[in-house]
Write a protein that holds these residues in place. Structure first.
Motif, PDB file in Angstrom:
ATOM      1  N   GLU A  91      55.614 -18.585  16.824  1.00  0.00           N
ATOM      2  CA  GLU A  91      56.703 -17.763  16.294  1.00  0.00           C
ATOM      3  C   GLU A  91      58.004 -18.554  16.257  1.00  0.00           C
ATOM      4  O   GLU A  91      58.763 -18.492  15.302  1.00  0.00           O
ATOM      5  N   ARG A 101      49.770 -16.133   7.871  1.00  0.00           N
ATOM      6  CA  ARG A 101      50.832 -15.275   8.393  1.00  0.00           C
ATOM      7  C   ARG A 101      51.610 -14.738   7.217  1.00  0.00           C
ATOM      8  O   ARG A 101      51.465 -15.200   6.100  1.00  0.00           O
ATOM      9  N   GLU A 102      52.459 -13.754   7.501  1.00  0.00           N
ATOM     10  CA  GLU A 102      53.219 -13.156   6.396  1.00  0.00           C
ATOM     11  C   GLU A 102      54.254 -14.150   5.883  1.00  0.00           C
ATOM     12  O   GLU A 102      54.694 -15.030   6.598  1.00  0.00           O
ATOM     13  N   ARG A 103      54.640 -13.962   4.649  1.00  0.00           N
ATOM     14  CA  ARG A 103      55.694 -14.822   4.077  1.00  0.00           C
ATOM     15  C   ARG A 103      57.041 -14.387   4.603  1.00  0.00           C
ATOM     16  O   ARG A 103      57.180 -13.288   5.133  1.00  0.00           O
ATOM     17  N   GLU A 104      58.029 -15.260   4.441  1.00  0.00           N
ATOM     18  CA  GLU A 104      59.379 -14.961   4.938  1.00  0.00           C
ATOM     19  C   GLU A 104      59.894 -13.637   4.400  1.00  0.00           C
ATOM     20  O   GLU A 104      60.516 -12.848   5.108  1.00  0.00           O
ATOM     21  N   GLN A 106      58.331 -11.025   3.660  1.00  0.00           N
ATOM     22  CA  GLN A 106      57.603  -9.843   4.139  1.00  0.00           C
ATOM     23  C   GLN A 106      57.830  -9.576   5.612  1.00  0.00           C
ATOM     24  O   GLN A 106      57.221  -8.684   6.179  1.00  0.00           O
ATOM     25  N   LYS A 107      58.723 -10.333   6.229  1.00  0.00           N
ATOM     26  CA  LYS A 107      58.861 -10.229   7.681  1.00  0.00           C
ATOM     27  C   LYS A 107      59.329  -8.845   8.116  1.00  0.00           C
ATOM     28  O   LYS A 107      59.040  -8.406   9.218  1.00  0.00           O
ATOM     29  N   ASP A 108      60.067  -8.153   7.278  1.00  0.00           N
ATOM     30  CA  ASP A 108      60.576  -6.841   7.684  1.00  0.00           C
ATOM     31  C   ASP A 108      59.644  -5.708   7.302  1.00  0.00           C
ATOM     32  O   ASP A 108      59.938  -4.550   7.579  1.00  0.00           O
ATOM     33  N   PRO A 111      53.865  -4.971   9.908  1.00  0.00           N
ATOM     34  CA  PRO A 111      53.187  -6.238  10.224  1.00  0.00           C
ATOM     35  C   PRO A 111      51.693  -6.167   9.894  1.00  0.00           C
ATOM     36  O   PRO A 111      51.043  -5.153  10.075  1.00  0.00           O
ATOM     37  N   GLN A 114      49.341  -8.154  13.509  1.00  0.00           N
ATOM     38  CA  GLN A 114      49.692  -7.932  14.907  1.00  0.00           C
ATOM     39  C   GLN A 114      48.612  -7.238  15.698  1.00  0.00           C
ATOM     40  O   GLN A 114      48.724  -7.131  16.900  1.00  0.00           O
TER      41      GLN A 114
END
Lengths: 560, 68
Positions: A91, A101-104, A106-108, A111, A114
């Motif tokens: 992380e 992992r998610e793209r930048e 999609q971070k919000d 999830p 997880q």
């Protein structure tokens, strides 16, 4: 027949290795906990229930030793802590992240990665991933060639070293009768069919994909099983998942065993019926559910169920247990339910003539309403079939999703099945089939007996060719796979999520193609690796195979 | 020769320790971290025992009236 007498015949008794029991005693269990190691014979829990079973039904599921369970949890705890540490490093970009992992942007969002399954994949599965997905480069018969792989970054990527590990004894393929071969009558017939019909069918069964060979195959399958009519499909998984929705729908009840295969579960869920699960191979639990269903009917309207379908498998591939078919059939007749039997692993592998679990128990095939099976395991081909009454199969020909939308079976595969089935039935004029069936039974009992004597914990019925050997600890899963491959034996190791998290196991599939010498070599290697990894947990404490007949879930307690 | 046998036995025990605690599956640096933590905690326990054992033993003997 009152409930208590029903429960009485469903209960078995323990007896000391006696193949015939004169009279059933009521609930006399032998629990030789401390003394069993001093006895020469083992306590077997045979159920000769007033004539329902012709031979003793010997199953054992030894309980996990307490210390082993504690250490297994300890191991998983340490791995979880290090998993969190590694996730933290990933992380905060201290370590390079190799996994999805998610793209930048999609971070919000909600999830995606997880949940526990993804945590487990990232931090536990990846570390020992080299025991799975091994590429093979020869026919998966009794011996197989495996392509060697090395990994320089702890299993995130693999490189091929260019070498091939040759002649590895194959204890993992579902090759029960040894028909996975590239020489012999089956392979020649398949090659001729490919020369004559090509390989692709380019259509579905309902359109232009219905070859004359398919019709012949279906007649042959019906004759093999002893049913009126049969239908074949291109894929075994799709046979279950696409045909159960055609048989059951809204307003029906499906009673499915706890440990049913994913294809059965998927088919049941797709059908839209109500699903209730009964404890694995536990007839008291099944009877309780049946009675409740008939007495109370559908949930809100209290109307009677349109139909009740019981889903069971012949051999459960993770446990090695065989279904208690005589009892299930007796229950189904009493409560007027329908039975769907999935014989994926047991067809060809059980029974004196190789006709599956119905043959093994000496029952009438017309008692089972829907007999399903696959050609993948004992016939060396691919695909599935459903057999039953002609009315049922005619209905399925028009209403099955698989018949309407899926491509039909490829001609070489059809030929392989026809030739191998004729071989098993003895119609090709030789006794090869009969010999293979007998060889499999002999190999199974030899292999199982020796493994049990060595002190491993082996699950399942004494007659099933699927042999799960318990490993429990997570590190031993990876270690076992690697050490066995170093010693030239290919095994399949299974962990979570296919099994409960502490009950990981190595699953051996005995084959008729294994010679006595191969089995001896395999047994001595397993013993050596077992000593190295300290896997001989068994304390000869066999739990009675009937699960807890006195707990609150059985009918006897709640009666009257 | 005896040293060789002892070393073999010790490395077998270490292998069993790695398997049981699942350190077998971890990378070498993770094993180092875990082993250092374990040894430091065990070392601290031993040191505490060494420092306080005489006092504890005297207190026990006083309690049981063996020593006045």
């Amino acid at each position: 027949m009152s409930a208590s007498s029903a429960a009485k015949w469903a209960n078995g008794e323990a007896h000391h290795c006696a193949p015939n029991c004169a009279k059933p005693e009521k609930n006399a269990f032998w629990k030789n906990n401390r003394d069993c190691c001093f006895l020469d014979e083992q306590v077997h829990h045979g159920a000769c229930n007033g004539g329902l079973y012709r031979r003793p039904f010997k199953e054992s599921f030894e309980e996990t030793p307490m210390l082993v369970a504690v250490f297994t949890y300890l191991g998983y705890g340490i791995l979880t802590i290090f998993g969190y540490l590694r996730d933290f490093l990933r992380e905060w970009k201290i370590e390079k992240c190799h996994i999805a992992r998610e793209r930048e942007e999609q971070k919000d969002f909600v999830p995606l990665y997880q949940d526990f399954e993804n945590f487990y994949t990232r931090n536990l599965y990846m570390r020992i991933r080299d025991s799975w997905n091994r590429p093979i480069c020869s026919v998966p018969g009794a011996k197989v060639d495996i392509v060697e792989r090395v990994s320089h970054n702890y299993n995130w990527t693999f490189d091929y070293s260019g070498k091939v590990v040759k002649e590895v004894i194959n204890m993992g393929s579902y090759n029960y009768l040894g028909f996975a071969e590239n020489t012999g009558p089956c392979a020649e017939a398949a090659a001729e069919a490919a020369a004559k019909y090509g390989v692709g069918v380019s259509s579905t069964r309902q359109e232009m994909g219905n070859l004359s060979r398919h019709e012949e195959l279906e007649k042959l399958v019906a004759k093999f099983l002893g049913v009126e009519s049969a239908m074949t499909f291109g894929m075994g998984f799709a046979t279950n998942s696409m045909n159960i929705p055609a048989l059951a729908g809204k307003g029906c009840l499906i009673l499915s065993d706890e440990l049913n295969h994913a294809s059965l579960v998927l088919g049941a869920r797709l059908s839209g019926s109500t699903i209730r699960v009964f404890k694995h191979n536990n007839m008291q639990s099944l009877e309780k559910l049946l009675r409740e269903a008939i007495v109370h009917g559908q949930p809100r309207t209290r109307r009677p169920w349109r139909k009740i379908l019981i889903l069971v498998e012949g051999i459960y591939s993770m446990e090695g247990s065989i279904v208690r078919l005589p009892e299930v059939i007796a229950l189904k007749k009493k409560y007027k339910a329908y039975l769907y039997l999935d014989e994926a692993h047991s067809i060809g592998a059980l029974g004196p003539w190789g006709r599956g679990v119905v043959d093994y128990f000496g029952l009438n095939p017309s008692d089972v309403d829907v007999m399903m099976g696959t050609f993948t395991k004992s016939f060396g081909a691919a695909g599935g079939y459903i057999g039953g009454k002609k009315v049922l199969i005619d209905y399925l020909r028009t209403h099955s999703h698989s018949a309407v939308y899926a491509t039909s079976m490829s001609p070489p595969v059809v030929e392989q099945i026809i030739t191998s089935m004729k071989c098993i039935m003895g119609e090709d004029g030789t006794t090869v089939g009969r010999e293979r069936v007998q060889q499999l039974a002999a190999n199974t009992s030899y292999f199982r007996r020796h493994l049990q004597d060595m002190g491993f914990i082996i699950y399942g019925n004494h007659d099933s060719p699927v042999v799960p050997l318990m490993l429990y600890m997570p590190a031993k899963i990876g270690a076992f796979g690697r050490e066995m491959l170093q010693r030239n034996i290919a095994v399949v190791v299974v962990g979570f999520p296919a099994t409960p998290i502490i009950e990981s196991r190595a699953r051996f599939c005995v084959s008729a193609a294994h010679t006595r010498a191969m089995l001896d070599m395999a047994l001595s290697t397993i013993s050596e690796v077992g000593d190295l990894l300290q896997l001989k947990y068994s304390r000869c404490r066999t739990v009675p195979s009937l699960d807890r007949p006195f707990d609150e879930t059985t009918y006897e307690e709640t009666e009257e | 020769m005896a040293l060789g046998a002892a070393w073999k036995q010790l490395s077998w025990f270490y292998y069993q320790y790695l398997l049981v605690t699942a350190l077998y599956m971890l990378e070498p640096w993770e094993r180092t971290v875990f082993n250092s933590l374990l040894i430091s905690v065990a070392g601290m326990a031993v040191y505490t025992g060494y420092v306080f054992m005489p006092q504890h033993i005297m207190a026990i003997l006083h309690y049981f009236e063996v020593l006045q």
